[in-house]
Each structure stands twice: as structure tokens, then as C-alpha cells.
Write a protein that holds these residues in place. Structure first.
Motif, PDB file in Angstrom:
ATOM      1  N   GLY A  55      72.013  44.116  19.706  1.00 59.09           N
ATOM      2  CA  GLY A  55      72.954  44.898  20.487  1.00 59.09           C
ATOM      3  C   GLY A  55      72.822  44.585  21.958  1.00 59.09           C
ATOM      4  N   GLU A  61      74.967  49.470  22.541  1.00 60.19           N
ATOM      5  CA  GLU A  61      75.301  48.588  21.440  1.00 60.19           C
ATOM      6  C   GLU A  61      76.813  48.505  21.283  1.00 60.19           C
ATOM      7  OE1 GLU A  61      74.996  52.658  19.762  1.00 60.19           O
ATOM      8  OE2 GLU A  61      73.876  51.439  21.176  1.00 60.19           O
ATOM      9  N   SER A 111      70.657  56.121  11.878  1.00 55.32           N
ATOM     10  CA  SER A 111      69.763  55.586  12.911  1.00 55.32           C
ATOM     11  C   SER A 111      68.355  55.565  12.339  1.00 55.32           C
ATOM     12  CB  SER A 111      69.812  56.450  14.180  1.00 55.32           C
ATOM     13  OG  SER A 111      69.379  57.778  13.904  1.00 55.32           O
ATOM     14  N   ARG A 157      71.665  52.100  13.415  1.00 53.80           N
ATOM     15  CA  ARG A 157      71.314  51.768  14.798  1.00 53.80           C
ATOM     16  C   ARG A 157      69.793  51.802  14.968  1.00 53.80           C
ATOM     17  NH1 ARG A 157      73.529  55.721  16.521  1.00 53.80           N
ATOM     18  NH2 ARG A 157      71.728  57.033  16.967  1.00 53.80           N
ATOM     19  N   TYR A 163      71.409  46.634  15.542  1.00 55.62           N
ATOM     20  CA  TYR A 163      71.951  47.407  14.435  1.00 55.62           C
ATOM     21  C   TYR A 163      71.999  46.549  13.176  1.00 55.62           C
ATOM     22  CZ  TYR A 163      76.433  45.081  15.473  1.00 55.62           C
ATOM     23  OH  TYR A 163      77.424  44.156  15.691  1.00 55.62           O
TER      24      TYR A 163
END
Length: 365
Positions: A55, A61, A111, A157, A163
């Protein structure tokens, strides 16, 4: 000394990407099961692909998490089978179908409490176990399969702004080559919409970033602990082959499948599993699922031109070139999740008379 806190993957949202316009024609793709009816465990056989992208740094990102829904919906118009659902066609568990119903693909935003660099430091079985959290899967219900999504796409993420895009797809819905073809089509559609400025606008992007705030953490969905492999874990290994189809092979390419299982087991220095399942199309839209025994299906391929040749996923799949936002992935992982204690062979047309065969065998027998 206190134990280190577990590393968690947080599911922030689960949505559904449906075709941008009516794509399913009401058709059904038949699945014929030879042998015992499919069990609940056998309905979970699937193929996973995870692509890792760099990212622009933490909080900066690309707009991946918020924009993939639009491009997925657009790509499904040309691939309506990927938005379908598994359904029984009888009561004996041997007749199934993929119903083209425009029901959609599950889209997960998540995430992880780790940097991408640290995540990629794991190797072998340890990484495979952890990667399962990057490609969410909810088991297909044996009694009501049509309410369960057989295809998930997950955008995860990392803390350093990198990611991952994970795809987890039932092998009853699509074989690995078909899934890979869809992912490539989706990437092309994503780039096309981006060039036309038709992807999601900033307000939704801001909402996605809101999910990163401390206050939003309590409102997240479920969290899963990354699983670290141990010596007690039963594992499997998939070996990829290419071969010419033999004219005198039994239906469903059982002889070729048996040869690939034997070669894969030999490469691992393991004993061949006592039984294996073959999943192959018969030249039409029908997917045949056959249960075979090692003793009864040891017929070898005839002639050098039919001998299976070992390949690598990266040489056949080409996902290493799948660019998002102009960037190619820094790493791609491929894996097959079979049932425990058995082999699994997926036979895929690869153009002309050539076949691509994935043979997954236990490496602990």
C-alpha cells in the motif's frame, strides 16, 4: 514470563456483491456424485488464492476495500456461475447442481494486527494456517446449502498499509482454473472502471477509514485468532500436473488421477492415501465427483505423451501479474482444502487435448 498476546484478524463488514445487472438465466449446472453421497465435510472442499499488495503506508492504502464491490458486481455479469448457489436435486445426496440465481459473492472487509512484512516471514505450513484467516469461509450447510455462499472474496488491511485479497471458492462451484480466470476478468473490469472514474466516491472511502479508528474497533464484527501450525497438525500438499488426455482412460480420468496421486505421494515420500476423490467435467456442463480406491484404480497412463508432468502454480495461473491500482502482487499463495485423510484430484481442461490436474494428498501417512 507472560505469553505474547494472540494476533487477531478483525472482520469489519460482510457484504454481498451481486451482478450489476441480471446475469443468471435460471440455468443450472448439474453435479453427479458416483459413490457414497456427499457428506457435510466433503461440501467444504475448496480452493484458496491469496494475493499480497503493497500500500501507500498506514492510513494511505489504495481504495481497495471500498471499491471492489462495484468492480466485482460488474465482473459477475460475464461470469454468472460465480454468483450461484449449490442446491440438492434429490434426497439421496448424489444429485446436486449449481443454480445460476444472481445471489452474489460474499465480500469481506477485514484488518489484521500485523504488518504484511511480518506476516510473509512465516513459511510453509505455518503461513498456510495463518492465511486461512485471509480468505474467510463459512461452511456450506448440508441440509440447506442454497442459503450458504460458496464463494468469498476478502480484502484484509495490514498495519503497514499493505493489503491482501483472498478468494475462497467451493470446488463444486468452480475449479481452480475457472476461479483464476474470474479473478483476472475482475481485475480487468476494475482497471476499466477506474480509468472511467466509475469506482466508489470519497464519502464511502472516508467511512472505510472510520473503521480504523479506536472507537470503531468495538463495533467490528467477529475476530479470529491467527492459527499457528504445530507438530500435531495434519497437513496436506498439493502437486500440480499437466498431461494429455488419454483416449482409453475411464470416464472422469480415473486412471490419470490415480497416476497423479501416486506421483504426488512419491514426491512427498508418503504412502498413497487408501482412497481419493476425482472431480472432473465429462466434456459437457456436468461435474462428476467420483470416489476411487488406490487398489482399484492403479492403471497407469499409457505412453510418454500421457505421463503427467509436474508444474508450479505460478507458471500456469498467472495471478502474479494481476495488477490492482497499477501494482502487481508481491506474493501469491495457492492452496486446496480437501477432507482429512483422503486424496483429492481436480481435473481441469487446459486447452486442446491438454489437462491440468491438481493432486492433493496427506503428507503424514
Amino acid at each position: 514470563m507472560a505469553a505474547a498476546a494472540p494476533v487477531l484478524v478483525h472482520v469489519e463488514s460482510i457484504q454481498t456483491a451481486v451482478p450489476a445487472r441480471a446475469a443468471g438465466s435460471g440455468r443450472s449446472l448439474p453435479i453427479a456424485v458416483s459413490g457414497p453421497p456427499l457428506t457435510a465435510a466433503e461440501l467444504q472442499r475448496r480452493f484458496l488464492a491469496v494475493l499480497y499488495y503493497r500500500g501507500a503506508g498506514a492510513g494511505g492504502e489504495p481504495e481497495a476495500a471500498a471499491s471492489v464491490k462495484e468492480s466485482l458486481s460488474a465482473a459477475l455479469v460475464d461470469h454468472p456461475e460465480m454468483a450461484g448457489r449449490l442446491r440438492r436435486r434429490g434426497d439421496d445426496g448424489r444429485l446436486w447442481e449449481v443454480k445460476l440465481s444472481d445471489t452474489g459473492v460474499r465480500l469481506v472487509h477485514a484488518s489484521v494486527e500485523a504488518t504484511m512484512a511480518a506476516f510473509l516471514e512465516a513459511t510453509g505450513t505455518d503461513r498456510e494456517r495463518k492465511e486461512a484467516a485471509l480468505a474467510l469461509w463459512t461452511d456450506v450447510d448440508e441440509r440447506e446449502p442454497d442459503i450458504c455462499a460458496p464463494f468469498f472474496v476478502q480484502v484484509t488491511r495490514f498495519q503497514d498499509g499493505g493489503y491482501a485479497v483472498g478468494a475462497s471458492c467451493s470446488l463444486l462451484l468452480a475449479d481452480p482454473l475457472s476461479l483464476i480466470g474470474f479473478l483476472k476478468s475482475w481485475a480487468r473490469k476494475h482497471a476499466e472502471l477506474q480509468a472511467q472514474n466509475k469506482l466508489v466516491a470519497n464519502p464511502v472511502i472516508q467511512y472505510t477509514r472510520y473503521l480504523q479508528s479506536a472507537g470503531a474497533a468495538a463495533k467490528r464484527g467477529k475476530s479470529a485468532q491467527l492459527h499457528t501450525a504445530t507438530a500435531a497438525d495434519n497437513t496436506t500438499t498439493t502437486v500440480l500436473f499437466r498431461a494429455a488426455a488419454a483416449d482409453d482412460d475411464t470416464p472422469g480420468h480415473r486412471a490419470l488421477a490415480a497416476a497423479c496421486v501416486a506421483k504426488a505421494s512419491e514426491r512427498l515420500g508418503a504412502k498413497a492415501p487408501p482412497r481419493f476423490t476425482v472431480m472432473a467435467h465429462d466434456g459437457s456442463e456436468v461435474l462428476n465427483v467420483q470416489t476411487c480406491t488406490a487398489d482399484g484404480d492403479q492403471k497407469l497412463c499409457h505412453g510418454h505423451e500421457h505421463a503427467p508432468r509436474v508444474l508450479q502454480w505460478r507458471d500456469e495461473a498467472g495471478l502474479e501479474d494481476l495488477a490492482l491500482y497499477g501494482s502487481k502482487p508481491v506474493h501469491v499463495s495457492y492452496s486446496v482444502s480437501p477432507c482429512a485423510d483422503e486424496g483429492l484430484v481436480v481435473v481441469m481442461p487446459a486447452g486442446g487435448a491438454e489437462l491440468l490436474i491438481s493432486a492433493t494428498v496427506p503428507n503424514y501417512m
